[in-house]
Design a protein around this motif. Sequence first.
Motif: not given
Length: 284
Positions: A221-228, A191-212
């Motif tokens: 798990n020992t292979h966490w995605t660095p939040p940086e 819907a935004l094509e032709g404008s300078n507004v964009r939308a993205f899907n970003v998967a963060p991977g498995v970040v070490d958080t209380p939820m995960t």
Amino acid sequence: MAEQGPRPPHPSQAQVGPLDGAGVALVTGASTGIGRHLVEGLAARGMVVAGVARNPDRLRTAMAEVAEATGARTLAVAADVTDRASVEAAVGEVREELGPIELLVNNAGLIDEFEVPIWEADPEQWWDVVSSHVRGAQLTIRTVVPWMVLRNRGRVVNIASGMGTRANPDYSAYSVAKTALVRLTEGLATALEGSNVRAFNVAPGVVDTPMTRAMHMWQGNTHWTPPEKVVELIAAIAAGELDQWSGRFVRAGKDHLDVLRRTTPDDAARQLRLRPYGEDDPLG
């Protein structure tokens, strides 16, 4: 009366202009986990960051800590992203206090309470999970994006997940929600094509958080995605460096920024599509 956005021009009528890397960012689910990492990482890169979450005390503490650590200006706005009036009031406060929002990160969302098959899941909690991701994103997009289109500058990031690209029998609500969010992003980008507004899907991977940490599937798990890595990816999006990936799925910790910057995906790359069963598939 809750503030309503302006009626935007159709994207094809807008004049494309540059997007600076700095500006105002709004991050939902900002008081803990990935959202908390994003608030601090974006603030450290010079953005003014507004954080939205339901728990006002925890949110205020988190945003104050970020401001002290980075020297950046922050704003804590308690709101429920699934409540229309709450979202409209929160966005209105951010615009009034900080100015136009140039980066919206839809990060807020719940997870299935128990790892059970769908027929054993509590219906109310199941729908709460779906609503937190899908209704929450739709309401913030509805309230923020018209102003982006009016100014012809802005980026929307929906926090996706690999579980949105494949079935998971133990986290059916979360999988359904993330699948819907991926499709919502693609529809928004179209819907935004032709404008300078964009939308993205970003998967963060498995970040070490209380939820995960609370999820059985990640115990040990020992292979966490660095939040940086998540911050770097979203900061590059905010700076307009990955515009060719609008409407598509990128993954922190797996996708390398230098490769993404020089790659222009074609056809349905990194989008959800049916795979044909063979050359004679009529839907192929």
